[in-house]
Design an enzyme around this catalytic site. Structure first.
Site, PDB file in Angstrom:
ATOM      1  CG  HIS A  75      33.823 -10.147  53.765  1.00 58.39           C
ATOM      2  ND1 HIS A  75      33.107  -9.099  54.310  1.00 58.39           N
ATOM      3  CD2 HIS A  75      34.397 -10.793  54.812  1.00 58.39           C
ATOM      4  CE1 HIS A  75      33.249  -9.112  55.633  1.00 58.39           C
ATOM      5  NE2 HIS A  75      34.024 -10.128  55.955  1.00 58.39           N
ATOM      6  N   GLY A 106      26.364  12.755  54.655  1.00 60.17           N
ATOM      7  CA  GLY A 106      26.488  12.796  53.203  1.00 60.17           C
ATOM      8  C   GLY A 106      25.343  12.195  52.429  1.00 60.17           C
ATOM      9  CB  VAL A 165      26.573   7.352  45.462  1.00 62.58           C
ATOM     10  CG1 VAL A 165      26.130   6.227  46.386  1.00 62.58           C
ATOM     11  CG2 VAL A 165      26.535   8.672  46.201  1.00 62.58           C
ATOM     12  N   GLY A 220      30.390   3.701  46.524  1.00 62.71           N
ATOM     13  CA  GLY A 220      29.551   3.122  47.550  1.00 62.71           C
ATOM     14  C   GLY A 220      29.578   3.977  48.808  1.00 62.71           C
TER      15      GLY A 220
END
Length: 569
Positions: free
Chosen positions: A85, A166, A174, A178
Site C-alpha cells: 500500500h 514541522g 524524519v 516519515g
C-alpha cells in the site's frame, strides 16, 4: 432544546500489519484515553498496514490520536518498512470525521491543531489534507503522499513541497518516522444495492448512470463506440446524477445476484436515502428492480434517522415518532435486512459507543414502569421529586405528541398532515430532552452526596469539600430549572392539540397539560430547596425568582388548556 452531543470518528492508518506486539501497543494507547471507544482494528499482512477505528468526544479522540501517533513513531521504523500500500510515514494518514453535533469545518480546525501538536511535540512533520488543506491541490491525499516515504528526502527541503507543519532539513528522526497526513473528511458510507439480475454489465450501466464521474461520451455506439476527447486529449465524460459518489457494478457469488457497489463520499450532498431512490429509478429504466441494500461497515445514527424521516414524508406521514421507529422505517424502506438481519446496535456508531461504555448502574429511563415506581419508593433519597418531575414532563409532552400523530393520520385531514407532523416532531424532541433529564437530576443529587463524602481533616480539605458541595448544589438547582423550561414547552403542544387536534383525543391533550403543570411545579420545588443551601444568595435569589415565574406561567397555561378541553367534552 438540548444540544446534540459532539462525537467524531478517527480512522488512522499505521504502516504495520504484521507485528501483533506493535499493533497491541497502538491499540492500548488509544484505549488509555477516557471517553474513547475503539471499535475496530483491521490489519493487512500483504499491505503491512492496519486501520484503527475509534470514536468519542472531540477532545478525547484528538488526545487518543496523538498518543497513537506517538506510539507508532516510537515502534515503527520506516527505514525497514515494505508493503503493497502507498505510505508516507509510520502513521500514514489520520482523518477526523464528524459523526454528530459537529461540522466538517470544526473537524478541520481540530485536525490542524492536532497536526501542529504532532509536529511540535513528537517532531513528526505533517501535511494537512481534505477539508483541513491549506492548498487546494492538497485536498487530494495522493498529492500529499507524492513520492511516498522514499520521496520525503527531496520534498522536505522544497518550499513548494514541504509539509504544512514541522518542515525542517531531513534528519534521522524524519527518516525513522516519515511524515503524517492529517485532515478532516466527511463520513464515507460504503453501500451495495442488490438487484434482481445476475448481469454485471447492466449493474455497471446503472452505476455509470449515477456515479459522479459518469461514463465516457462515445462516437457511434454508446457502449462500443470510440470515446470522444477534448482539445487536450482527455476523454470527455458524461457526469452521473449523484454528487459525491463512486460506483461500480459486480456479481456476488455468495448471493447469486449483481449489485451496484457505491461509496458515498459526501453524505451532505447525497444522503443514503437519496442515493437509494436514484439507483432504484435508474434501475427501473433498465427493467431492473433494487430489492435491498447492504451497508458495509458502520454509519452515524443521523443517516438512518434522516432516511426514516424522508420515507415517512413521502408517504405524508408524521415524522414525530420515536427514534427506534424512524430507524425501522429506514430499514424496511431500503431493505437493509434483505441479505441478513440488520441490527442497529451493531451498525450504528452511537449505539456501539453506548454499549461499549460501562455504566455504574442501569439508567432510570431503561427501567420498566413498574421497576421505576419501585425504585422511587425505596428508602434511598434518589430518584426523588426532581427525577419524577422530569418524567411527568416527558409524559405530558408525549401525550401532546400522541394527539398530533393521531391527528396527522385522521381520515379526511390529509391536507393538514404536515402541520400536525411538525407539532409531533417538536414534541418528540421535547420527550427526548426530558427523558435525558430524568437521569441527569438523579446524577446531580448523587454529586452532592459524593461531595459530602470528601475528606475534611485539614483546612485545605475542608475548603475543597465546601467548594465541591456548593458547586454540586448549584448544579442540583440548575438541572430542575432546565426541567421547568423544557416541560413548559409542552403547554404549546397540548394547547394546539386541544384547539386543533383530533376531537376524539382532546382529553389526552388535557391530561398532557396536567402532567406538564405537575412537572414544572415539582421541578420548581427542587430548585428552591437546593437554592436555599447556596452560600451565594444573589445566585440563589435569581434561581428562585426564575422558578417562581415559570410556576406562575405553568398554572395559568394549565387552566387555559383545561377550560378548552372541558368546553369540547
Amino acid at each position: 432544546m438540548v444540544k446534540e452531543k459532539q462525537i467524531i470518528e478517527c480512522v488512522p492508518n499505521f504502516s504495520e500489519g504484521r507485528d501483533q506486539r506493535v499493533l497491541n501497543q497502538i491499540a492500548e494507547s488509544i484505549k488509555s484515553v477516557a471517553g474513547v471507544s475503539l471499535l475496530n482494528v483491521d490489519p493487512g499482512e500483504a499491505t503491512n498496514r492496519t486501520v484503527y477505528t475509534f470514536v468519542g468526544d472531540p477532545e478525547a479522540v484528538c488526545e487518543a490520536a496523538f498518543r497513537a501517533v506517538g506510539t507508532a513513531g516510537q515502534l515503527i521504523d520506516m527505514r525497514r518498512h515494505h508493503g503493497a500500500h502507498p505510505r508516507i510515514g509510520a502513521t500514514d494518514v489520520l482523518p477526523l470525521i464528524p459523526v454528530s453535533g459537529i461540522t466538517l469545518e470544526e473537524c478541520a480546525q481540530l485536525a490542524r491543531r492536532l497536526a501542529q501538536r504532532i509536529a511540535d511535540e513528537l517532531r513528526i512533520p505533517c501535511y494537512a489534507y481534505e477539508a483541513a488543506a491549506f492548498k487546494p491541490e492538497r485536498k487530494n491525499l495522493a498529492v500529499c503522499r507524492k513520492g511516498e516515504y522514499e520521496g520525503i528526502r527531496q520534498r522536505i527541503g522544497d518550499p513548494q513541497e514541504a509539509p504544512d507543519y514541522g518542515a525542517r532539513p531531513y534528519d534521522e528522526d524524519v527518516a525513522r518516522t516519515g511524515c503524517t497526513v492529517v485532515g478532516a473528511r466527511d463520513f464515507l458510507i460504503a453501500v451495495n444495492y442488490n438487484l434482481n439480475t445476475t448481469s454485471t454489465r447492466r449493474a455497471n450501466a446503472i452505476a455509470f448512470d449515477v456515479r459522479e464521474k459518469g461514463r465516457p461520451v462515445r462516437e457511434g455506439h454508446p457502449i462500443t463506440g470510440t470515446p470522444k476527447r477534448d482539445a487536450d486529449g482527455d476523454i470527455i465524460m458524461q457526469p452521473g446524477t449523484l454528487k459525491g459518489t463512486k460506483a461500480i457494478g459486480w456479481y456476488i457469488d455468495e448471493y447469486g445476484i449483481a449489485q451496484v457497489s457505491m461509496n458515498i463520499t459526501d453524505i451532505r450532498q447525497t444522503p443514503l436515502h437519496v442515493a437509494f431512490d436514484e439507483v432504484s429509478r435508474c434501475a427501473a429504466l433498465r427493467g431492473i428492480r433494487v430489492t435491498g441494500t447492504e451497508i458495509v461497515g458502520l454509519v452515524p445514527k443521523r443517516v438512518l434517522i434522516d432516511a426514516g424521516r424522508y420515507f415517512l414524508q413521502k408517504q405524508q406521514r408524521s415524522v414525530g415518532i420515536p427514534e427506534a421507529d424512524l430507524i425501522q422505517m429506514a430499514v424496511r424502506s431500503m431493505g437493509l435486512d434483505e441479505l441478513r438481519p440488520f441490527n442497529p446496535r451493531e451498525k450504528v456508531i452511537e449505539y456501539l459507543m453506548e454499549d461499549a461504555t460501562p455504566h455504574p448502574q442501569q439508567p432510570l429511563v431503561d427501567l420498566t414502569v413498574k421497576a421505576f415506581a419501585e425504585e422511587t419508593s425505596r428508602e434511598s433519597p434518589a430518584p426523588g421529586g426532581g427525577t419524577v418531575a422530569a418524567y411527568m414532563g416527558a409524559l405530558g409532552a408525549a401525550l401532546g405528541t400522541m394527539v398530533a400523530n393521531l391527528s396527522a393520520h385522521k381520515a379526511g385531514w390529509d391536507e393538514r398532515w404536515q402541520d400536525f407532523s411538525d407539532w409531533a416532531d417538536r414534541g418528540q424532541r421535547l420527550v427526548s430532552e426530558l427523558l435525558r433529564l430524568v437521569d441527569e437530576d438523579t446524577e446531580a443529587f448523587n454529586r452532592i452526596m459524593d461531595a459530602y463524602g470528601l475528606p475534611k481533616a485539614t483546612d485545605a480539605e475542608r475548603a475543597a469539600r465546601t467548594a465541591a458541595i456548593q458547586q454540586a448544589t448549584l448544579m442540583a438547582a440548575e438541572v430542575p430549572l432546565h426541567t421547568m423550561k423544557a416541560a413548559s414547552q409542552a403547554f404549546d403542544i397540548c394547547r394546539a392539540m386541544a384547539d386543533l387536534g383530533n376531537p376524539a383525543s382532546v382529553s389526552d391533550a388535557g391530561v398532557g397539560a396536567l402532567a406538564a403543570r405537575a412537572a414544572v411545579l415539582g421541578a420548581g420545588l427542587n430548585v428552591k430547596i437546593n437554592a436555599a443551601s447556596l452560600q451565594d444568595r444573589t445566585v440563589a435569589g435569581q434561581l428562585i425568582s426564575e422558578a417562581d415565574r415559570l410556576m406562575q406561567q405553568a398554572e395559568k397555561a394549565e387552566r387555559e388548556i383545561f377550560k378548552m378541553v372541558e368546553s369540547k367534552l
